[in-house]
Motif scaffolding. Structure first.
Motif, PDB file in Angstrom:
ATOM      1  N   GLY A   2      76.004 -46.383  71.047  1.00 42.45           N
ATOM      2  CA  GLY A   2      76.589 -45.168  71.573  1.00 42.45           C
ATOM      3  C   GLY A   2      77.607 -44.553  70.628  1.00 42.45           C
ATOM      4  O   GLY A   2      78.029 -45.154  69.639  1.00 42.45           O
ATOM      5  N   ARG A   3      77.993 -43.342  70.937  1.00 44.21           N
ATOM      6  CA  ARG A   3      78.977 -42.598  70.141  1.00 44.21           C
ATOM      7  C   ARG A   3      80.336 -43.283  70.205  1.00 44.21           C
ATOM      8  O   ARG A   3      80.787 -43.709  71.267  1.00 44.21           O
ATOM      9  N   GLU A 226      82.574 -29.845  71.753  1.00 44.16           N
ATOM     10  CA  GLU A 226      81.809 -30.994  71.285  1.00 44.16           C
ATOM     11  C   GLU A 226      82.074 -32.225  72.142  1.00 44.16           C
ATOM     12  O   GLU A 226      81.168 -33.007  72.431  1.00 44.16           O
ATOM     13  N   TYR A 227      83.325 -32.394  72.536  1.00 47.09           N
ATOM     14  CA  TYR A 227      83.659 -33.544  73.392  1.00 47.09           C
ATOM     15  C   TYR A 227      82.945 -33.446  74.732  1.00 47.09           C
ATOM     16  O   TYR A 227      82.438 -34.442  75.257  1.00 47.09           O
ATOM     17  N   ALA A 228      82.896 -32.228  75.269  1.00 50.78           N
ATOM     18  CA  ALA A 228      82.275 -32.020  76.579  1.00 50.78           C
ATOM     19  C   ALA A 228      80.769 -32.277  76.567  1.00 50.78           C
ATOM     20  O   ALA A 228      80.160 -32.484  77.626  1.00 50.78           O
ATOM     21  N   LYS A 229      80.163 -32.266  75.375  1.00 51.52           N
ATOM     22  CA  LYS A 229      78.721 -32.549  75.273  1.00 51.52           C
ATOM     23  C   LYS A 229      78.410 -34.031  75.458  1.00 51.52           C
ATOM     24  O   LYS A 229      77.262 -34.411  75.699  1.00 51.52           O
ATOM     25  N   ILE A 230      79.425 -34.870  75.314  1.00 47.97           N
ATOM     26  CA  ILE A 230      79.254 -36.311  75.488  1.00 47.97           C
ATOM     27  C   ILE A 230      79.507 -36.644  76.954  1.00 47.97           C
ATOM     28  O   ILE A 230      80.417 -36.114  77.585  1.00 47.97           O
ATOM     29  N   LEU A 257      80.199 -42.162  78.711  1.00 49.22           N
ATOM     30  CA  LEU A 257      80.105 -42.098  80.163  1.00 49.22           C
ATOM     31  C   LEU A 257      78.713 -41.592  80.560  1.00 49.22           C
ATOM     32  O   LEU A 257      78.212 -40.622  79.992  1.00 49.22           O
ATOM     33  N   GLY A 258      78.120 -42.264  81.511  1.00 48.53           N
ATOM     34  CA  GLY A 258      76.755 -41.928  81.922  1.00 48.53           C
ATOM     35  C   GLY A 258      75.780 -43.070  81.702  1.00 48.53           C
ATOM     36  O   GLY A 258      74.662 -43.054  82.219  1.00 48.53           O
ATOM     37  N   MET A 259      76.191 -44.074  80.940  1.00 49.96           N
ATOM     38  CA  MET A 259      75.376 -45.274  80.774  1.00 49.96           C
ATOM     39  C   MET A 259      75.213 -45.962  82.128  1.00 49.96           C
ATOM     40  O   MET A 259      76.096 -45.908  82.979  1.00 49.96           O
TER      41      MET A 259
END
Length: 451
Positions: A2-3, A226-230, A257-259
């Motif tokens: 992940g990022r 860009e942060y909001a895209k994660i 977040l979302g994993m």
């Protein structure tokens, strides 16, 4: 893989030292913020990012910054909450210990956004070696012109200090922290007024957690968009998780977040599955103050959807079938764990840490500890279980600060999901008394014995 935002450079040798941090892009966000952005533009970027405070409550950070009173003419302050006292949570310590300049860089940008000229890092008393690391890093920042007078020739002045607390859990609550910082006993204040209007020395103050402030440099360098895209939905960005318990790979992990909870718990990159391959029994996903989840609600919500590592998914179903991401203290229990002993242990902690200001918390946590002691040691009655439920319900929502809720929720969830185990302790006291450390019977056997 992940990022990585916070831990991207964590393994670079010597990254805690200024020269190494600077050579790897350190303080470029300060240059950008102070030389080419206004305070309001920085706040808007943080708002756009959707970044939510990582201390436990998950309140939008940019919105919190926008509440600060800039019209009164009073000095403003940033206070970084490094009083990491939630059992099961150790990710802020990890950040400060290994890459302290990231926090300092974030604190400089955040202070500039708030137009604060005097800011503090309030660190818990047990973190003395981390205190020394921060003190050294702050001296390096002063020596290289990042703190003090006329930073980068912009006319902006900022002094940043580290203040060591006395080790009180309740000082993780922002108003108790402010009281302690002022030299008083760390008792939470009644709100309103909120710290954004009347905080440190009755002056406008923002309190944010270490992880939250450490994220700000990335947002400034890469933009809030860009942060909001994660992440997923309103759970944007990455989150540090402190993983512990009966897993193969305990430690601090940064996830997008979302994993799914399943992937985080069972993939080799993260927790690696269950220690000794024993069956999973329960999970506390966000630190000791959040409700425990039984195995059938860990990977799936009550609606049968995949449980995600997000604020919304972990809370799905409320505290009946859900829990909370909280501070990210991810505690895993296998089938040998005794839920009654675990709940008693948590309750002992909250009774000890209650400031005593509110009678429901002061008296209620003490009675819950005594009753759980009786049940755990084979001296309980069936009425004790109902009495526990009644006491926690009278604490929840009836105290000045959230410590009362934090003490009540684990007890409520333990009884809700594992009442049979409480009844087993009452019905078969000799089985409990004959063990130095209770190892639970398989739940199928417990149910059979209780028939």
């Amino acid at each position: 893989m992940g990022r990585k935002i916070l831990l991207e450079n964590i393994n670079i040798p010597g990254i805690k030292d200024y020269e190494v941090y600077r050579k790897n892009g350190g303080y470029t966000a300060v240059e950008k913020a102070l030389k080419s952005m206004t305070p309001d533009e920085i706040t808007e970027q943080v708002k756009t990012s959707g970044m939510r405070g990582r201390g436990g409550a998950g309140f939008p950070m940019g919105m919190k910054w926008s509440f600060i009173d800039k019209k009164s003419g009073k000095p403003r302050h940033l206070v970084v909450n490094a009083d990491e006292s939630e059992p099961g949570t150790f990710k802020d310590r990890y950040l400060m210990e290994h890459i302290p300049h990231l926090l300092i860089e974030g604190a400089i940008i955040s202070s500039f956004a708030l137009e604060a000229n005097l800011s503090y890092i309030y660190i818990r008393g047990e973190y003395m070696w981390v205190y020394n690391i921060l003190e050294k890093a702050i001296k390096e920042a002063y020596a290289n012109g990042w703190l003090g007078k006329n930073i980068l020739g912009t006319g902006y002045n900022l002094d940043l200090h580290v203040h060591c607390g006395a080790g009180a859990y309740v000082c993780g609550e922002e108003t108790a922290l402010i009281e302690s910082l002022e030299g008083k006993r760390g008792n939470p204040r009644m709100k309103p007024p909120f710290p954004a209007v009347s905080g440190l020395w009755a002056e406008p103050t923002v309190v944010n957690n270490v992880e939250s402030i450490s994220t700000v440099p990335w947002i400034i360098n890469n933009s809030g968009e860009e942060y909001a895209k994660i992440g997923v939905g309103r759970s944007t960005g990455t989150k540090l998780i402190s993983a512990s318990g009966h897993i193969k790979n305990p430690g601090v992990y940064e996830i997008e977040l979302g994993m799914t909870v399943d992937e985080f718990m069972n993939s080799d990159e993260y927790c690696g599955g269950m220690m000794d391959d024993r069956p999973l029994k329960a999970l506390v996903p966000g630190g000791s103050s959040v409700p425990i989840l039984p195995v059938h609600y860990i990977f799936k919500t009550a609606n049968g959807e995949d449980r995600l590592m997000t604020y919304e998914s972990l809370a799905d179903g409320g505290f009946v079938t859900g829990s909370s991401l909280g501070s990210g203290g991810f505690i895993v229990y296998n089938d040998t764990a005794c839920i009654v002993r675990n709940t008693w242990n948590f309750t002992r902690f909250y009774h000890h840490e209650s400031c005593g200001q509110c009678s429901p918390c002061r008296e209620g946590t003490g009675w819950m500890e005594k009753i759980l002691y009786r049940i755990e040691n084979g001296m309980g009655t069936m009425d004790d279980i109902d009495l526990l439920w009644d006491i926690q319900s009278q604490i929840d929502g009836n105290t000045i600060c959230p410590l009362g809720d934090a003490a009540a929720w684990p007890v409520a969830a333990a009884i809700r999901h594992f009442r049979e185990e409480f009844e087993y302790h009452v019905r078969f006291p000799q089985k409990i008394k004959n063990r130095d450390h209770f190892v639970s019977e398989p739940m199928e056997k417990v149910r059979h014995l209780l028939k």
